[in-house]
Design a protein around this motif. Structure first.
Motif, PDB file in Angstrom:
ATOM      1  N   THR A 159       0.842  -1.202   0.000  1.00 28.69           N
ATOM      2  CA  THR A 159       0.000   0.000   0.000  1.00 28.69           C
ATOM      3  C   THR A 159       0.874   1.247   0.000  1.00 28.69           C
ATOM      4  OG1 THR A 159      -1.753  -1.161   1.176  1.00 28.69           O
ATOM      5  CG2 THR A 159      -1.820   1.241   1.232  1.00 28.69           C
ATOM      6  N   GLU A 160       1.880   1.274   0.870  1.00 28.09           N
ATOM      7  CA  GLU A 160       2.774   2.432   0.954  1.00 28.09           C
ATOM      8  C   GLU A 160       3.530   2.652  -0.351  1.00 28.09           C
ATOM      9  OE1 GLU A 160       2.779   4.781   3.268  1.00 28.09           O
ATOM     10  OE2 GLU A 160       1.142   3.635   4.137  1.00 28.09           O
ATOM     11  N   LYS A 161       3.961   1.569  -0.999  1.00 28.13           N
ATOM     12  CA  LYS A 161       4.662   1.688  -2.281  1.00 28.13           C
ATOM     13  C   LYS A 161       3.740   2.279  -3.345  1.00 28.13           C
ATOM     14  CE  LYS A 161       7.374  -1.500  -3.971  1.00 28.13           C
ATOM     15  NZ  LYS A 161       7.974  -2.799  -4.364  1.00 28.13           N
ATOM     16  N   PHE A 162       2.483   1.848  -3.343  1.00 25.61           N
ATOM     17  CA  PHE A 162       1.529   2.329  -4.337  1.00 25.61           C
ATOM     18  C   PHE A 162       1.197   3.808  -4.111  1.00 25.61           C
ATOM     19  CE2 PHE A 162      -2.512   1.932  -6.827  1.00 25.61           C
ATOM     20  CZ  PHE A 162      -1.910   1.487  -8.002  1.00 25.61           C
ATOM     21  N   ILE A 163       1.056   4.195  -2.859  1.00 24.04           N
ATOM     22  CA  ILE A 163       0.821   5.613  -2.549  1.00 24.04           C
ATOM     23  C   ILE A 163       2.055   6.430  -2.942  1.00 24.04           C
ATOM     24  CG2 ILE A 163       0.516   7.277  -0.666  1.00 24.04           C
ATOM     25  CD1 ILE A 163      -1.267   5.132   0.702  1.00 24.04           C
ATOM     26  N   ALA A 164       3.248   5.920  -2.615  1.00 21.62           N
ATOM     27  CA  ALA A 164       4.492   6.628  -2.951  1.00 21.62           C
ATOM     28  C   ALA A 164       4.628   6.817  -4.462  1.00 21.62           C
ATOM     29  CB  ALA A 164       5.695   5.870  -2.399  1.00 21.62           C
ATOM     30  N   LEU A 165       4.186   5.852  -5.237  1.00 20.37           N
ATOM     31  CA  LEU A 165       4.219   5.982  -6.691  1.00 20.37           C
ATOM     32  C   LEU A 165       3.323   7.141  -7.137  1.00 20.37           C
ATOM     33  CD1 LEU A 165       5.112   4.860  -9.461  1.00 20.37           C
ATOM     34  CD2 LEU A 165       3.074   3.413  -9.387  1.00 20.37           C
ATOM     35  N   HIS A 166       2.147   7.236  -6.555  1.00 21.62           N
ATOM     36  CA  HIS A 166       1.248   8.342  -6.880  1.00 21.62           C
ATOM     37  C   HIS A 166       1.882   9.682  -6.505  1.00 21.62           C
ATOM     38  CE1 HIS A 166      -1.746   5.215  -7.451  1.00 21.62           C
ATOM     39  NE2 HIS A 166      -2.563   6.120  -7.960  1.00 21.62           N
ATOM     40  N   VAL A 167       2.511   9.741  -5.346  1.00 23.57           N
ATOM     41  CA  VAL A 167       3.158  10.980  -4.908  1.00 23.57           C
ATOM     42  C   VAL A 167       4.270  11.359  -5.884  1.00 23.57           C
ATOM     43  CG1 VAL A 167       4.580  12.007  -3.073  1.00 23.57           C
ATOM     44  CG2 VAL A 167       2.512  10.697  -2.494  1.00 23.57           C
ATOM     45  N   LYS A 168       5.009  10.380  -6.346  1.00 24.61           N
ATOM     46  CA  LYS A 168       6.084  10.631  -7.312  1.00 24.61           C
ATOM     47  C   LYS A 168       5.541  11.280  -8.587  1.00 24.61           C
ATOM     48  CE  LYS A 168       9.874   8.299  -9.651  1.00 24.61           C
ATOM     49  NZ  LYS A 168      10.634   7.061  -9.772  1.00 24.61           N
ATOM     50  N   PHE A 169       4.308  10.972  -8.923  1.00 24.25           N
ATOM     51  CA  PHE A 169       3.707  11.501 -10.142  1.00 24.25           C
ATOM     52  C   PHE A 169       2.816  12.716  -9.883  1.00 24.25           C
ATOM     53  CE2 PHE A 169       5.339   7.514 -11.434  1.00 24.25           C
ATOM     54  CZ  PHE A 169       5.817   7.772 -12.708  1.00 24.25           C
ATOM     55  N   GLY A 170       3.015  13.371  -8.745  1.00 22.73           N
ATOM     56  CA  GLY A 170       2.387  14.657  -8.511  1.00 22.73           C
ATOM     57  C   GLY A 170       1.156  14.660  -7.625  1.00 22.73           C
ATOM     58  N   TYR A 171       0.750  13.498  -7.147  1.00 27.53           N
ATOM     59  CA  TYR A 171      -0.405  13.447  -6.248  1.00 27.53           C
ATOM     60  C   TYR A 171       0.024  13.737  -4.820  1.00 27.53           C
ATOM     61  CZ  TYR A 171      -3.332  10.950  -9.704  1.00 27.53           C
ATOM     62  OH  TYR A 171      -4.063  10.585 -10.789  1.00 27.53           O
ATOM     63  N   LYS A 172      -0.942  14.122  -4.007  1.00 28.55           N
ATOM     64  CA  LYS A 172      -0.742  14.260  -2.565  1.00 28.55           C
ATOM     65  C   LYS A 172      -1.794  13.399  -1.881  1.00 28.55           C
ATOM     66  CE  LYS A 172       1.093  18.862  -2.862  1.00 28.55           C
ATOM     67  NZ  LYS A 172       1.030  20.245  -2.503  1.00 28.55           N
ATOM     68  N   LEU A 173      -1.399  12.754  -0.798  1.00 23.85           N
ATOM     69  CA  LEU A 173      -2.354  11.966  -0.024  1.00 23.85           C
ATOM     70  C   LEU A 173      -3.308  12.931   0.658  1.00 23.85           C
ATOM     71  CD1 LEU A 173      -3.259   9.182   0.985  1.00 23.85           C
ATOM     72  CD2 LEU A 173      -1.631   9.440   2.867  1.00 23.85           C
ATOM     73  N   SER A 174      -4.588  12.742   0.420  1.00 25.42           N
ATOM     74  CA  SER A 174      -5.594  13.665   0.942  1.00 25.42           C
ATOM     75  C   SER A 174      -6.262  13.142   2.201  1.00 25.42           C
ATOM     76  CB  SER A 174      -6.641  13.920  -0.141  1.00 25.42           C
ATOM     77  OG  SER A 174      -7.598  14.831   0.290  1.00 25.42           O
ATOM     78  N   GLY A 175      -6.409  11.819   2.286  1.00 25.27           N
ATOM     79  CA  GLY A 175      -7.044  11.238   3.459  1.00 25.27           C
ATOM     80  C   GLY A 175      -7.404   9.788   3.214  1.00 25.27           C
ATOM     81  N   SER A 176      -7.943   9.155   4.242  1.00 26.70           N
ATOM     82  CA  SER A 176      -8.311   7.744   4.162  1.00 26.70           C
ATOM     83  C   SER A 176      -9.650   7.526   4.847  1.00 26.70           C
ATOM     84  CB  SER A 176      -7.253   6.872   4.842  1.00 26.70           C
ATOM     85  OG  SER A 176      -5.982   7.094   4.274  1.00 26.70           O
ATOM     86  N   ILE A 177     -10.380   6.547   4.365  1.00 26.56           N
ATOM     87  CA  ILE A 177     -11.658   6.175   4.974  1.00 26.56           C
ATOM     88  C   ILE A 177     -11.679   4.659   5.105  1.00 26.56           C
ATOM     89  CG2 ILE A 177     -14.166   6.192   4.748  1.00 26.56           C
ATOM     90  CD1 ILE A 177     -13.913   8.714   3.037  1.00 26.56           C
ATOM     91  N   ASP A 178     -12.002   4.184   6.293  1.00 32.05           N
ATOM     92  CA  ASP A 178     -12.077   2.740   6.539  1.00 32.05           C
ATOM     93  C   ASP A 178     -13.363   2.153   5.962  1.00 32.05           C
ATOM     94  OD1 ASP A 178      -9.660   2.560   7.904  1.00 32.05           O
ATOM     95  OD2 ASP A 178     -10.585   3.089   9.819  1.00 32.05           O
ATOM     96  N   HIS A 179     -13.263   0.925   5.483  1.00 34.29           N
ATOM     97  CA  HIS A 179     -14.396   0.082   5.083  1.00 34.29           C
ATOM     98  C   HIS A 179     -15.256   0.643   3.954  1.00 34.29           C
ATOM     99  CE1 HIS A 179     -13.292  -2.028   8.683  1.00 34.29           C
ATOM    100  NE2 HIS A 179     -13.573  -0.975   9.423  1.00 34.29           N
ATOM    101  N   ILE A 180     -14.787   1.636   3.217  1.00 35.02           N
ATOM    102  CA  ILE A 180     -15.645   2.256   2.211  1.00 35.02           C
ATOM    103  C   ILE A 180     -15.631   1.497   0.882  1.00 35.02           C
ATOM    104  CG2 ILE A 180     -13.939   3.855   1.278  1.00 35.02           C
ATOM    105  CD1 ILE A 180     -16.193   5.941   1.159  1.00 35.02           C
TER     106      ILE A 180
END
Length: 173
Positions: free
Chosen positions: A123-144
């Protein structure tokens, strides 16, 4: 790589129907598009109202698809890649990059939803890939999403363009 925008026609509809069948047969439909779109009529109706971009493999079947669901001044972007091509390749990155270009043509922000992966490290690697391409982590929601935690990322044109300068070489530019 040729990217096609879906426009209803006999040939395009047939190709879309084959893709529908592939995703349905793989068991991925609820995760990719939601259970509500499993009926072909609902599936076609969904893509009549939203931009859909695809690439085709050598057999003329969809091997990558990306779509947008606009809201206010932003848009959610969804991406599907066929199972046999789910690797971090130059072609997949080019497709992702081109979709972002399409998204920023008419929206200020492009959002994505990242479903929790089998391990926290993945999960962290996949988020880091998005960040590398200009995204920012905005938030998380459980069970959605499928009972799992979902992370939301957002990219703005300026942050994407800054990141793009760093990865343009990877794309072959």
């Amino acid at each position: 790589m040729d990217i096609y925008r879906y426009q209803p026609s006999e040939q395009a509809d047939w190709i879309l129907l084959q893709w529908h069948r592939e995703v349905l047969d793989s068991g991925e439909f609820p995760k990719v598009l939601g259970e509500v779109l499993q009926l072909p009529s609902q599936f076609f109706n969904f893509f009549l109202k939203r931009p859909l971009f695809v690439t085709l493999n050598s057999y003329g079947n969809i091997n990558r698809a990306g779509w947008f669901e606009g809201f206010m001044r932003g848009t959610f972007m969804g991406i599907w890649v066929s199972k046999n091509e789910r690797k971090l390749t130059r072609e997949n990155l080019r497709f992702w990059d081109r979709l972002l270009q399409f998204g920023f043509e008419s929206h200020l922000a492009v959002l994505g939803a990242i479903q929790e992966r089998p391990t926290p490290e993945e999960t962290e690697k996949f988020i880091a890939l998005h960040v590398k391409f200009g995204y920012k982590l905005s938030g998380s929601i459980d069970h959605i999403f499928d009972g799992k935690r979902t992370h939301f990322v957002v990219a703005y044109k300026d942050t994407w363009l800054q990141a793009r300068q760093k990865y343009a070489k990877i794309l072959g530019e």
